[in-house]
Design an enzyme around this catalytic site. Structure first.
Site, PDB file in Angstrom:
ATOM      1  CG  ASN A  10       2.687  -8.989 -11.059  1.00  0.00           C
ATOM      2  OD1 ASN A  10       2.615  -9.984 -11.775  1.00  0.00           O
ATOM      3  ND2 ASN A  10       1.877  -8.781 -10.042  1.00  0.00           N
ATOM      4  CE  LYS A  12      -1.283  -6.785 -11.036  1.00  0.00           C
ATOM      5  NZ  LYS A  12      -2.197  -6.106 -10.165  1.00  0.00           N
ATOM      6  CG  HIS A  96       0.559  -9.879  -6.057  1.00  0.00           C
ATOM      7  ND1 HIS A  96      -0.769  -9.535  -6.165  1.00  0.00           N
ATOM      8  CD2 HIS A  96       1.258  -8.867  -6.616  1.00  0.00           C
ATOM      9  CE1 HIS A  96      -0.858  -8.364  -6.775  1.00  0.00           C
ATOM     10  NE2 HIS A  96       0.357  -7.937  -7.059  1.00  0.00           N
ATOM     11  CD  GLU A  98      -3.674  -8.854  -8.275  1.00  0.00           C
ATOM     12  OE1 GLU A  98      -3.036  -9.562  -9.082  1.00  0.00           O
ATOM     13  OE2 GLU A  98      -3.693  -7.609  -8.335  1.00  0.00           O
ATOM     14  CD  GLU A 168       2.822  -5.033  -4.849  1.00  0.00           C
ATOM     15  OE1 GLU A 168       2.996  -4.413  -5.905  1.00  0.00           O
ATOM     16  OE2 GLU A 168       2.328  -6.163  -4.796  1.00  0.00           O
ATOM     17  N   GLY A 174      -3.722  -1.305  -8.529  1.00  0.00           N
ATOM     18  CA  GLY A 174      -4.668  -1.267  -9.646  1.00  0.00           C
ATOM     19  C   GLY A 174      -5.816  -0.279  -9.456  1.00  0.00           C
ATOM     20  CB  SER A 214      -1.400   3.229  -8.579  1.00  0.00           C
ATOM     21  OG  SER A 214      -2.578   2.441  -8.496  1.00  0.00           O
TER      22      SER A 214
HETATM   23  C1  PEP Z   1       1.006  -5.143  -8.614  1.00  0.00           C
HETATM   24  O1  PEP Z   1       0.449  -5.904  -9.357  1.00  0.00           O
HETATM   25  O2  PEP Z   1       1.833  -5.596  -7.828  1.00  0.00           O
HETATM   26  C2  PEP Z   1       0.689  -3.720  -8.677  1.00  0.00           C
HETATM   27  C3  PEP Z   1       1.283  -2.908  -7.850  1.00  0.00           C
HETATM   28  O3  PEP Z   1      -0.229  -3.313  -9.611  1.00  0.00           O
HETATM   29  P1  PEP Z   1      -0.498  -1.797 -10.112  1.00  0.00           P
HETATM   30  O4  PEP Z   1       0.848  -1.193 -10.445  1.00  0.00           O
HETATM   31  O5  PEP Z   1      -1.365  -1.948 -11.331  1.00  0.00           O
HETATM   32  O6  PEP Z   1      -1.166  -1.068  -9.012  1.00  0.00           O
END
Ligand code: PEP
Length: 251
Positions: A10, A12, A96, A98, A168, A174, A214
């Site tokens: 992803n 973003k 997601h 976000e 997630e 992040g 992460s």
């Molecule tokens: C994501 O954007 O879905 C995500 C898991 O980000 P990150 O791997 O940076 O934690």
């Protein structure tokens, strides 16, 4: 039942069209010879066409980071499933964290997006996960259940073949913090059992559940060794071809 791993990046709100095309070419090079797992890239909408072009013929799946439920109309700022397909995408993420946290998307809206994409033949990745506050107050499973039930509301069993769930934990996105292997497996097992209840055993057994939060080269092998972790949704580490290359080539 063996499930084919799905390794998803992803991107973003990162990368111009030209930068995204270059990254897609680099990922495709790292993915060469990878035949036993699927790779998915979700660039920004503006880069979808170029990325789809760059990975043509490689088997890499191109996805939108979100999708509207309508085909067209007065929905300023939205992108329809038909528009995604027109640019070569065959999948989309929805829900997601976000989108949920920053843009206040509700479970109901996410369900409409999911169903809209499914109706147009897209593979849909439904993202779910608890916040730190919810985990610390012991509400994790309750939140996951609510997000799964409402996310999949009115989704027909026949369409479940194109549904992927991405677990997630919000506190791990992040932040550099990864859920422990036990926390991740516990949540994935719970989600799969929930899908058994909502549908049937075979559907749950063949549905892929990705872990996100992460994910990096250093933790991917251990995560992928868990029985209910069928892939990863990767943010930060997917922006670097070498890191994502290592992730897709997990052992
Ligand atoms: C994501 O954007 O879905 C995500 C898991 O980000 P990150 O791997 O940076 O934690």
């Amino acid at each position: 039942m063996t499930r084919r791993a799905l390794m998803a990046g992803n991107w973003k709100m990162h990368k111009t069209a030209a930068e995204a095309k270059l990254l897609a070419e680099q990922v495709a090079a790292f993915g060469q010879g990878v035949t036993d797992r699927d790779i998915l890239l979700a660039p920004p909408f503006t880069a979808l066409g170029g990325v789809a072009e760059a990975v043509k013929g490689t088997g890499i799946i191109v996805a939108g980071q979100n999708v509207c439920w309508e085909e067209q109309g007065a929905f300023t700022g939205e992108i329809s499933p038909l528009m995604l397909k027109d640019l070569g995408a065959s999948a989309a993420l929805v829900g997601h964290s976000e989108r949920r946290q920053i843009f206040r998307e509700t479970d109901e809206m996410i369900n409409r997006r999911l169903r809209g994409g499914l109706d147009q033949g897209l593979t849909m990745v439904l993202c779910i996960g608890e916040t730190l506050e919810e985990r610390e107050s012991g509400q994790t499973m309750e939140i996951l259940e609510k997000q799964v039930r409402s996310g999949l509301a009115e989704v027909a069993a026949a369409q479940m073949i194109r549904v992927v769930i991405a677990y997630e934990p919000v506190w791990a996105i992040g932040t550099g913090k990864t859920a422990s292997i036990d926390q991740a497996q516990e949540a994935h097992g719970f989600i799969r059992r929930l899908v058994v209840d909502l549908y049937e055993k075979d559907i749950a057994a063949s549905m892929r559940i990705l872990y996100g939060g992460s994910v990096k080269p250093a933790n991917i092998d251990e995560l992928m060794a868990q029985p209910d972790i069928d892939g990863a949704l990767v943010g930060g580490a997917a922006l670097d071809a070498e890191s994502f290359g290592r992730i897709i080539n997990f052992s």
